[in-house]
Design a protein around this motif. Structure first.
Motif, PDB file in Angstrom:
ATOM      1  N   UNK A 116      43.096  39.753  39.131  1.00 22.60           N
ATOM      2  CA  UNK A 116      44.049  39.256  40.037  1.00 22.60           C
ATOM      3  C   UNK A 116      44.069  37.644  39.387  1.00 22.60           C
ATOM      4  N   UNK A 117      42.872  37.244  38.945  1.00 20.50           N
ATOM      5  CA  UNK A 117      42.914  35.675  38.534  1.00 20.50           C
ATOM      6  C   UNK A 117      43.852  35.244  37.576  1.00 20.50           C
ATOM      7  N   UNK A 118      44.552  35.899  36.613  1.00 22.56           N
ATOM      8  CA  UNK A 118      45.506  35.581  35.798  1.00 22.56           C
ATOM      9  C   UNK A 118      46.897  35.292  36.536  1.00 22.56           C
ATOM     10  N   UNK A 119      47.088  35.802  37.736  1.00 25.36           N
ATOM     11  CA  UNK A 119      48.520  35.494  38.381  1.00 25.36           C
ATOM     12  C   UNK A 119      48.370  34.339  39.132  1.00 25.36           C
ATOM     13  N   UNK A 120      47.082  33.365  38.981  1.00 22.64           N
ATOM     14  CA  UNK A 120      47.024  32.073  39.604  1.00 22.64           C
ATOM     15  C   UNK A 120      47.411  31.233  38.164  1.00 22.64           C
ATOM     16  N   UNK A 121      48.110  30.174  38.477  1.00 23.91           N
ATOM     17  CA  UNK A 121      48.416  29.174  37.676  1.00 23.91           C
ATOM     18  C   UNK A 121      47.683  27.982  37.679  1.00 23.91           C
ATOM     19  N   UNK A 122      46.894  27.941  38.934  1.00 19.69           N
ATOM     20  CA  UNK A 122      46.105  26.515  39.078  1.00 19.69           C
ATOM     21  C   UNK A 122      44.933  27.114  39.638  1.00 19.69           C
ATOM     22  N   UNK A 123      44.017  26.453  39.341  1.00 24.26           N
ATOM     23  CA  UNK A 123      42.520  26.806  39.971  1.00 24.26           C
ATOM     24  C   UNK A 123      42.347  26.203  41.471  1.00 24.26           C
ATOM     25  N   UNK A 124      41.691  26.741  42.298  1.00 20.65           N
ATOM     26  CA  UNK A 124      40.753  27.935  42.053  1.00 20.65           C
ATOM     27  C   UNK A 124      41.561  29.253  42.417  1.00 20.65           C
ATOM     28  N   UNK A 125      41.145  30.216  41.327  1.00 14.89           N
ATOM     29  CA  UNK A 125      41.887  31.631  41.603  1.00 14.89           C
ATOM     30  C   UNK A 125      40.862  32.441  42.475  1.00 14.89           C
ATOM     31  N   UNK A 126      41.243  33.387  43.429  1.00 11.76           N
ATOM     32  CA  UNK A 126      40.579  34.168  43.978  1.00 11.76           C
ATOM     33  C   UNK A 126      40.370  35.490  43.329  1.00 11.76           C
ATOM     34  N   UNK A 127      39.462  36.049  43.268  1.00  6.01           N
ATOM     35  CA  UNK A 127      39.162  37.362  42.401  1.00  6.01           C
ATOM     36  C   UNK A 127      39.510  38.511  43.071  1.00  6.01           C
ATOM     37  N   UNK A 128      40.153  39.352  42.209  1.00  6.10           N
ATOM     38  CA  UNK A 128      40.485  40.928  42.713  1.00  6.10           C
ATOM     39  C   UNK A 128      41.025  41.717  41.722  1.00  6.10           C
ATOM     40  N   UNK A 129      41.525  42.849  42.241  1.00  5.50           N
ATOM     41  CA  UNK A 129      42.364  43.468  41.010  1.00  5.50           C
ATOM     42  C   UNK A 129      43.539  43.963  41.758  1.00  5.50           C
ATOM     43  N   UNK A 130      44.539  44.144  40.891  1.00  2.48           N
ATOM     44  CA  UNK A 130      45.835  44.645  40.799  1.00  2.48           C
ATOM     45  C   UNK A 130      46.014  46.139  40.158  1.00  2.48           C
ATOM     46  N   UNK A 131      46.202  47.051  41.191  1.00  3.37           N
ATOM     47  CA  UNK A 131      46.490  48.518  40.512  1.00  3.37           C
ATOM     48  C   UNK A 131      47.681  49.056  40.755  1.00  3.37           C
ATOM     49  N   UNK A 132      48.214  49.232  39.425  1.00  2.00           N
ATOM     50  CA  UNK A 132      49.617  49.969  39.659  1.00  2.00           C
ATOM     51  C   UNK A 132      49.474  51.371  39.580  1.00  2.00           C
ATOM     52  N   UNK A 133      50.372  52.212  40.287  1.00  2.00           N
ATOM     53  CA  UNK A 133      50.400  53.590  40.321  1.00  2.00           C
ATOM     54  C   UNK A 133      51.806  54.360  39.908  1.00  2.00           C
ATOM     55  N   UNK A 134      52.535  53.269  39.117  1.00  2.00           N
ATOM     56  CA  UNK A 134      53.920  54.019  38.578  1.00  2.00           C
ATOM     57  C   UNK A 134      53.430  54.938  37.308  1.00  2.00           C
ATOM     58  N   UNK A 135      52.434  54.648  36.519  1.00  2.00           N
ATOM     59  CA  UNK A 135      52.249  55.197  35.222  1.00  2.00           C
ATOM     60  C   UNK A 135      51.310  56.456  35.447  1.00  2.00           C
ATOM     61  N   UNK A 136      50.481  56.373  36.456  1.00  2.00           N
ATOM     62  CA  UNK A 136      49.201  57.315  36.351  1.00  2.00           C
ATOM     63  C   UNK A 136      49.522  58.710  37.116  1.00  2.00           C
ATOM     64  N   UNK A 137      49.439  59.682  36.426  1.00  2.00           N
ATOM     65  CA  UNK A 137      49.646  60.760  37.561  1.00  2.00           C
ATOM     66  C   UNK A 137      48.795  60.907  38.449  1.00  2.00           C
ATOM     67  N   UNK A 138      49.328  61.534  39.698  1.00  2.00           N
ATOM     68  CA  UNK A 138      48.320  61.702  40.699  1.00  2.00           C
ATOM     69  C   UNK A 138      47.114  62.282  40.805  1.00  2.00           C
ATOM     70  N   UNK A 139      47.133  63.449  39.863  1.00  2.00           N
ATOM     71  CA  UNK A 139      45.585  64.079  39.636  1.00  2.00           C
ATOM     72  C   UNK A 139      44.808  63.094  38.754  1.00  2.00           C
ATOM     73  N   UNK A 140      45.061  62.055  38.272  1.00  2.00           N
ATOM     74  CA  UNK A 140      44.198  61.187  37.640  1.00  2.00           C
ATOM     75  C   UNK A 140      43.614  60.174  38.355  1.00  2.00           C
ATOM     76  N   UNK A 141      44.308  59.749  39.536  1.00  2.00           N
ATOM     77  CA  UNK A 141      43.891  58.664  40.351  1.00  2.00           C
ATOM     78  C   UNK A 141      42.506  58.796  40.683  1.00  2.00           C
ATOM     79  N   UNK A 142      42.106  59.788  41.314  1.00  2.00           N
ATOM     80  CA  UNK A 142      40.850  59.955  41.675  1.00  2.00           C
ATOM     81  C   UNK A 142      39.724  59.910  40.603  1.00  2.00           C
ATOM     82  N   UNK A 143      39.839  60.555  39.708  1.00  2.00           N
ATOM     83  CA  UNK A 143      38.935  60.540  38.504  1.00  2.00           C
ATOM     84  C   UNK A 143      38.789  59.052  37.999  1.00  2.00           C
ATOM     85  N   UNK A 144      39.964  58.557  37.770  1.00  2.00           N
ATOM     86  CA  UNK A 144      40.113  56.959  37.465  1.00  2.00           C
ATOM     87  C   UNK A 144      39.209  55.990  38.212  1.00  2.00           C
ATOM     88  N   UNK A 145      39.524  56.311  39.420  1.00  2.00           N
ATOM     89  CA  UNK A 145      38.803  55.348  40.517  1.00  2.00           C
ATOM     90  C   UNK A 145      37.219  55.553  40.445  1.00  2.00           C
TER      91      UNK A 145
END
Length: 483
Positions: free
Chosen positions: A439-468
């Protein structure tokens, strides 16, 4: 094939032809097996005797660079030349010329992965397997028939008339946007729409407000046009209108599905933003980038449909609903801006690819876009729910999902007591074949809050749980490495 040979300068003509042909083979412009022009034809083009060209060919043939085939012609030798290609054909270094300093400070475009990730949680990537490619091919082929190619000239900078009509009707029904075909300007995606708007409205030093966190390409684009870009905080209700700088003359927002957090802008904030824009004489860019995929709640009215004073430019894209490679989008601006935007479009690339635009008009008109969006929404809803369920069950100690009802991604903040460094997490995840974004690179100015951005457009449903599961292992590995 046509091959350019320069005879400028001094020296034996046969030697100059020989050297240029040899250089072309060594640097790869002439590839193994390619046929060269007959000596008579090349001599005629160069205005020299046939014998001059023949001498060069004969020398290259003797060295094993070319091979003659009786009745077929002369070809670049298909066998290895027995020498290392050390010559390269690159542009001059240009050590004495430089771009503006700004362009040296902007980050390089992200590169595509060398191999497809095993677990693809990239943001903004739709599933190409869901797209009706055969139907699309039929529509494009239909537009390329000779009978339909009525003119070899340029078209209207606003785009294909049929597509503009189709877009106006489509967004009028699906998003309640108030526009006629004359109000629609077709673009090559949302990014070109932002570029056109910036060209028309931004003067050097102009203040532009963007969401913080927000969409980095928009922020960088406005900077490249000479704007002073200011990040404005986003909370659970969307952009904090009270934090807008008084000097801002352009405000970029993603109200339907804030990028990247995913929260919608409340109706109260929408009204406040429109009132602020009217009072300040500012323009609001409403980027409606992936609102078609909706899973919960009734969508709020777009800013454009609430705007009564003509301060909103509505931007839409088909990159998420269809395919990013098609480069299709649009903008709808107040009438006062439309002539300048059309002129800006003409001065950049005139009108885009008209056969593709015509095919999209048919795709929308035949109800195929709506059908595709409904099918894709059902599939994405399954994937989204699997990610949410797994995050709530297995990532409680690390991540806190942010409520979101639409789009192709989910965002999660790092919990206050997670005790992990996100750089380490993403590094371990990458090693495990997981593609995701911090998440941090989406901030243009400090301080950035940490986190994750997870897309689900490209990943098949059956790979989601193994991937996580692999992602959870990455969190544990990152935590252990910090102990």
């Amino acid at each position: 094939m046509d091959f350019h040979v320069s005879l400028a300068g001094r020296g034996d003509l046969s030697v100059r032809i020989y050297r240029q042909l040899l250089d072309a083979v060594l640097d790869g412009r002439l590839r193994s097996g390619e046929r060269l022009p007959p000596t008579r034809e090349l001599a005629r083009r160069l205005g020299v005797s046939r014998n001059t060209v023949a001498v060069a060919y004969e020398r290259l043939t003797a060295e094993g660079v070319l091979v003659g085939q009786v009745g077929a012609g002369t070809f670049v030798c298909a066998e290895p030349l027995g020498r290392t290609r050390t010559r390269s054909r690159t542009a001059p270094a240009g050590s004495g010329v430089r771009p503006r300093h700004l362009w040296r400070s902007l980050p390089a475009p992200p590169s595509e992965p060398a191999t497809e990730p095993v677990y693809d949680f990239r943001v903004g990537v739709p599933d190409a397997r869901l797209f009706p490619l055969e139907t699309w091919r039929r529509l494009v082929t239909r537009e390329l028939r000779p009978a339909l190619v009525r003119s070899t000239g340029y078209g209207d900078p606003s785009g294909h008339a049929g597509l503009r009509e189709a877009i106006a009707r489509h967004i009028g029904i699906s998003r309640s946007v108030r526009a006629s075909a004359a109000d629609v300007l077709v673009t090559q995606g949302a990014q070109q729409a932002l570029d056109l708007i910036g060209r028309v409205l931004i003067e050097p030093g102009c203040r532009v407000a963007v969401e913080e966190p927000g969409y980095p390409p928009a922020r960088l684009l406005f900077r490249s046009l000479g704007a002073r870009v200011t990040g404005v905080p986003v909370d659970a209700e969307g952009l904090d209108v009270s934090a807008l700088p008084d000097s801002a003359r352009l405000v970029y927002v993603t109200p339907s599905h804030q990028f990247p957090l995913g929260t919608p802008m409340s109706l109260g904030r929408r009204a406040a933003l429109l009132e602020w824009a009217e009072r300040r004489g500012a323009v609001v860019i409403e980027d409606d980038y992936d609102s078609e995929f909706r899973f919960e709640d009734r969508p709020l009215e777009p800013l454009q449909s609430l705007d009564r004073s003509g301060h909103v430019v509505h931007v839409g894209s088909f990159s998420k609903t269809m395919l990013p490679m098609l480069r299709l989008g649009f903008l709808i601006a107040p009438a006062s801006l439309q002539p300048a935007l059309r002129r800006a479009r003409q001065l950049t690339d005139w009108h885009g690819e008209l056969p593709t635009q015509a095919a999209l008009a048919g795709f929308i008109g035949e109800g195929l876009l709506g059908r595709h969006v409904r099918k894709a929404t059902r599939e994405y809803a399954v994937r989204r729910e699997r990610i949410l369920a797994t995050l709530r069950r297995d990532f409680r100690d690390w991540l806190e999902p942010i409520p979101s009802a639409a789009g192709l991604h989910l965002c999660a903040h790092l919990t206050s007591d997670a005790g992990v460094d996100m750089d380490r997490v993403t590094a371990y995840a990458s090693q495990a074949g997981i593609a995701l974004q911090d998440l941090a690179p989406y901030y243009g100015e400090a301080p950035a809050r940490s986190g994750l951005v997870l897309g689900y457009g490209a990943i098949p449903a059956e790979r989601i749980e193994p991937g996580l599961r692999r992602l959870a292992e990455s969190f544990r590995a990152a935590a252990d490495s910090q102990d």
